[in-house]
Design a protein around this motif. Sequence first.
Motif, PDB file in Angstrom:
ATOM      1  N   LEU A 145      51.035  55.848  44.753  1.00 51.02           N
ATOM      2  CA  LEU A 145      50.754  54.418  44.886  1.00 51.02           C
ATOM      3  C   LEU A 145      49.259  54.150  44.769  1.00 51.02           C
ATOM      4  CD1 LEU A 145      51.517  51.504  45.506  1.00 51.02           C
ATOM      5  CD2 LEU A 145      51.489  52.087  47.948  1.00 51.02           C
ATOM      6  N   ALA A 146      48.456  54.944  45.472  1.00 50.61           N
ATOM      7  CA  ALA A 146      46.996  54.750  45.433  1.00 50.61           C
ATOM      8  C   ALA A 146      46.450  54.985  44.026  1.00 50.61           C
ATOM      9  CB  ALA A 146      46.318  55.697  46.425  1.00 50.61           C
ATOM     10  N   GLN A 147      46.976  55.993  43.340  1.00 51.99           N
ATOM     11  CA  GLN A 147      46.532  56.263  41.971  1.00 51.99           C
ATOM     12  C   GLN A 147      46.925  55.129  41.030  1.00 51.99           C
ATOM     13  OE1 GLN A 147      47.114  60.448  40.513  1.00 51.99           O
ATOM     14  NE2 GLN A 147      48.063  60.739  42.523  1.00 51.99           N
ATOM     15  N   SER A 148      48.128  54.587  41.207  1.00 52.01           N
ATOM     16  CA  SER A 148      48.582  53.471  40.374  1.00 52.01           C
ATOM     17  C   SER A 148      47.679  52.259  40.559  1.00 52.01           C
ATOM     18  CB  SER A 148      50.026  53.100  40.721  1.00 52.01           C
ATOM     19  OG  SER A 148      50.910  54.168  40.470  1.00 52.01           O
ATOM     20  N   LEU A 149      47.337  51.971  41.805  1.00 52.75           N
ATOM     21  CA  LEU A 149      46.453  50.840  42.087  1.00 52.75           C
ATOM     22  C   LEU A 149      45.057  51.084  41.516  1.00 52.75           C
ATOM     23  CD1 LEU A 149      47.505  50.050  45.771  1.00 52.75           C
ATOM     24  CD2 LEU A 149      48.074  48.742  43.714  1.00 52.75           C
ATOM     25  N   GLN A 150      44.585  52.326  41.599  1.00 53.11           N
ATOM     26  CA  GLN A 150      43.280  52.672  41.047  1.00 53.11           C
ATOM     27  C   GLN A 150      43.242  52.429  39.536  1.00 53.11           C
ATOM     28  OE1 GLN A 150      42.170  56.763  41.697  1.00 53.11           O
ATOM     29  NE2 GLN A 150      40.071  56.472  40.967  1.00 53.11           N
ATOM     30  N   LEU A 151      44.285  52.881  38.842  1.00 52.57           N
ATOM     31  CA  LEU A 151      44.368  52.654  37.403  1.00 52.57           C
ATOM     32  C   LEU A 151      44.505  51.171  37.082  1.00 52.57           C
ATOM     33  CD1 LEU A 151      46.785  55.558  36.366  1.00 52.57           C
ATOM     34  CD2 LEU A 151      44.323  55.435  35.950  1.00 52.57           C
ATOM     35  N   GLY A 152      45.307  50.484  37.878  1.00 51.17           N
ATOM     36  CA  GLY A 152      45.532  49.065  37.645  1.00 51.17           C
ATOM     37  C   GLY A 152      44.262  48.244  37.741  1.00 51.17           C
ATOM     38  N   PHE A 153      43.484  48.487  38.787  1.00 51.65           N
ATOM     39  CA  PHE A 153      42.250  47.717  38.953  1.00 51.65           C
ATOM     40  C   PHE A 153      41.192  48.121  37.926  1.00 51.65           C
ATOM     41  CE2 PHE A 153      44.127  46.852  43.142  1.00 51.65           C
ATOM     42  CZ  PHE A 153      43.974  45.472  43.162  1.00 51.65           C
ATOM     43  N   THR A 154      41.241  49.375  37.475  1.00 53.96           N
ATOM     44  CA  THR A 154      40.349  49.783  36.387  1.00 53.96           C
ATOM     45  C   THR A 154      40.681  49.008  35.122  1.00 53.96           C
ATOM     46  OG1 THR A 154      40.115  52.028  37.272  1.00 53.96           O
ATOM     47  CG2 THR A 154      39.599  51.715  34.942  1.00 53.96           C
ATOM     48  N   GLN A 155      41.983  48.887  34.842  1.00 56.49           N
ATOM     49  CA  GLN A 155      42.417  48.143  33.661  1.00 56.49           C
ATOM     50  C   GLN A 155      42.032  46.671  33.767  1.00 56.49           C
ATOM     51  OE1 GLN A 155      45.070  45.780  33.272  1.00 56.49           O
ATOM     52  NE2 GLN A 155      44.877  45.685  31.044  1.00 56.49           N
ATOM     53  N   ILE A 156      42.140  46.105  34.961  1.00 57.40           N
ATOM     54  CA  ILE A 156      41.779  44.697  35.164  1.00 57.40           C
ATOM     55  C   ILE A 156      40.297  44.477  34.900  1.00 57.40           C
ATOM     56  CG2 ILE A 156      41.344  43.014  36.993  1.00 57.40           C
ATOM     57  CD1 ILE A 156      44.082  43.369  37.992  1.00 57.40           C
ATOM     58  N   ILE A 157      39.461  45.386  35.404  1.00 57.36           N
ATOM     59  CA  ILE A 157      38.013  45.251  35.206  1.00 57.36           C
ATOM     60  C   ILE A 157      37.675  45.291  33.721  1.00 57.36           C
ATOM     61  CG2 ILE A 157      35.790  46.406  35.560  1.00 57.36           C
ATOM     62  CD1 ILE A 157      36.861  47.310  38.299  1.00 57.36           C
ATOM     63  N   VAL A 158      38.277  46.239  33.001  1.00 62.36           N
ATOM     64  CA  VAL A 158      38.031  46.355  31.557  1.00 62.36           C
ATOM     65  C   VAL A 158      38.526  45.103  30.835  1.00 62.36           C
ATOM     66  CG1 VAL A 158      38.621  47.618  29.463  1.00 62.36           C
ATOM     67  CG2 VAL A 158      38.084  48.863  31.559  1.00 62.36           C
ATOM     68  N   SER A 159      39.740  44.686  31.159  1.00 68.90           N
ATOM     69  CA  SER A 159      40.331  43.527  30.498  1.00 68.90           C
ATOM     70  C   SER A 159      39.522  42.263  30.765  1.00 68.90           C
ATOM     71  CB  SER A 159      41.777  43.335  30.965  1.00 68.90           C
ATOM     72  OG  SER A 159      42.362  42.214  30.342  1.00 68.90           O
ATOM     73  N   PHE A 160      39.129  42.067  32.019  1.00 67.39           N
ATOM     74  CA  PHE A 160      38.351  40.874  32.360  1.00 67.39           C
ATOM     75  C   PHE A 160      37.016  40.871  31.631  1.00 67.39           C
ATOM     76  CE2 PHE A 160      35.100  38.699  34.837  1.00 67.39           C
ATOM     77  CZ  PHE A 160      35.666  37.442  34.970  1.00 67.39           C
ATOM     78  N   GLY A 161      36.343  42.030  31.622  1.00 72.81           N
ATOM     79  CA  GLY A 161      35.039  42.101  30.981  1.00 72.81           C
ATOM     80  C   GLY A 161      35.095  41.773  29.497  1.00 72.81           C
ATOM     81  N   ILE A 162      36.045  42.385  28.787  1.00 82.98           N
ATOM     82  CA  ILE A 162      36.169  42.157  27.349  1.00 82.98           C
ATOM     83  C   ILE A 162      36.605  40.727  27.053  1.00 82.98           C
ATOM     84  CG2 ILE A 162      37.394  42.811  25.258  1.00 82.98           C
ATOM     85  CD1 ILE A 162      35.296  44.815  26.229  1.00 82.98           C
ATOM     86  N   ASN A 163      37.609  40.246  27.779  1.00 82.79           N
ATOM     87  CA  ASN A 163      38.081  38.882  27.549  1.00 82.79           C
ATOM     88  C   ASN A 163      37.027  37.845  27.910  1.00 82.79           C
ATOM     89  OD1 ASN A 163      40.684  39.429  26.540  1.00 82.79           O
ATOM     90  ND2 ASN A 163      41.470  39.776  28.588  1.00 82.79           N
ATOM     91  N   PHE A 164      36.236  38.116  28.931  1.00 81.32           N
ATOM     92  CA  PHE A 164      35.157  37.205  29.320  1.00 81.32           C
ATOM     93  C   PHE A 164      34.149  37.070  28.186  1.00 81.32           C
ATOM     94  CE2 PHE A 164      30.999  36.398  31.316  1.00 81.32           C
ATOM     95  CZ  PHE A 164      31.287  35.229  32.013  1.00 81.32           C
ATOM     96  N   ILE A 165      33.772  38.206  27.599  1.00 78.78           N
ATOM     97  CA  ILE A 165      32.824  38.190  26.483  1.00 78.78           C
ATOM     98  C   ILE A 165      33.411  37.447  25.289  1.00 78.78           C
ATOM     99  CG2 ILE A 165      31.637  39.634  24.781  1.00 78.78           C
ATOM    100  CD1 ILE A 165      31.377  41.764  26.982  1.00 78.78           C
ATOM    101  N   ILE A 166      34.692  37.689  25.023  1.00 77.87           N
ATOM    102  CA  ILE A 166      35.351  37.047  23.885  1.00 77.87           C
ATOM    103  C   ILE A 166      35.447  35.542  24.082  1.00 77.87           C
ATOM    104  CG2 ILE A 166      37.576  36.798  22.706  1.00 77.87           C
ATOM    105  CD1 ILE A 166      37.895  39.814  22.920  1.00 77.87           C
ATOM    106  N   VAL A 167      35.767  35.111  25.307  1.00 75.51           N
ATOM    107  CA  VAL A 167      35.836  33.671  25.578  1.00 75.51           C
ATOM    108  C   VAL A 167      34.475  33.019  25.353  1.00 75.51           C
ATOM    109  CG1 VAL A 167      36.088  31.962  27.422  1.00 75.51           C
ATOM    110  CG2 VAL A 167      37.813  33.736  27.140  1.00 75.51           C
TER     111      VAL A 167
END
Length: 211
Positions: free
Chosen positions: A148-170
């Motif tokens: 569970l902890a590893q899944s959450l770690q990966l999930g929040f890593t993906q969110i940070i990457v996604s937010f950063g890239i999408n923020f720049i694109i917007v």
Amino acid sequence: MIPFNEILFFALAALILVVSPGPNMIYLISRTLTQGRKAGLISLVGVICGFLFHIIMVSYGLTAILFAVPFAYTILKTLGVIYLLYLAFQAIKPNSKNIFETSSHLPLDKPGKLFAVGFLTNVLNPKVAVFYLSFFPQFIKPVYGSVLAQSLQLGFTQIIVSFGINFIIVLSAAKVAAFFSGKPTWLKIQKWFMASVLTGLAIKMAFSKAK
């Protein structure tokens, strides 16, 4: 916890996947081109909240699946390989759209609706759930501790990457869209590069083994 070097590799994979064609990216760019950066950012917040929904659901689901079904890893790995190859094909298939080839003819919506549509666009997108379910197990190992902890770690890593890239694109959607529309050669290069990387990830996943 997952080692830092594996988190970096996962972040790289998430970076490649976040710029592949999909409803989230198309919606964000369309909204930005239609209503401006503020509307795009509000929509982005809705999309990110949709990721949180998927992460919570998938994290608890993975914990149950990986402990209850011994061959679950093989099943999920197969789904992941198929999913990545599907994305690669979508990138180069005839008449495929680039992520910046979006419609700018959308009705003007209020902030509440922008957020809600962004959220639902992500929550109702089955590709997101398939990505989490099939890709996360390639990085989750029992020796690293709680699944569970590893899944959450990966999930929040993906969110940070996604937010950063999408923020720049917007913030730069209009300029980037104009650049690609005026340079068709770059469109082809982007599509084939995307397909090559996705195929490479699929091959790596296919030969990976549970530890």
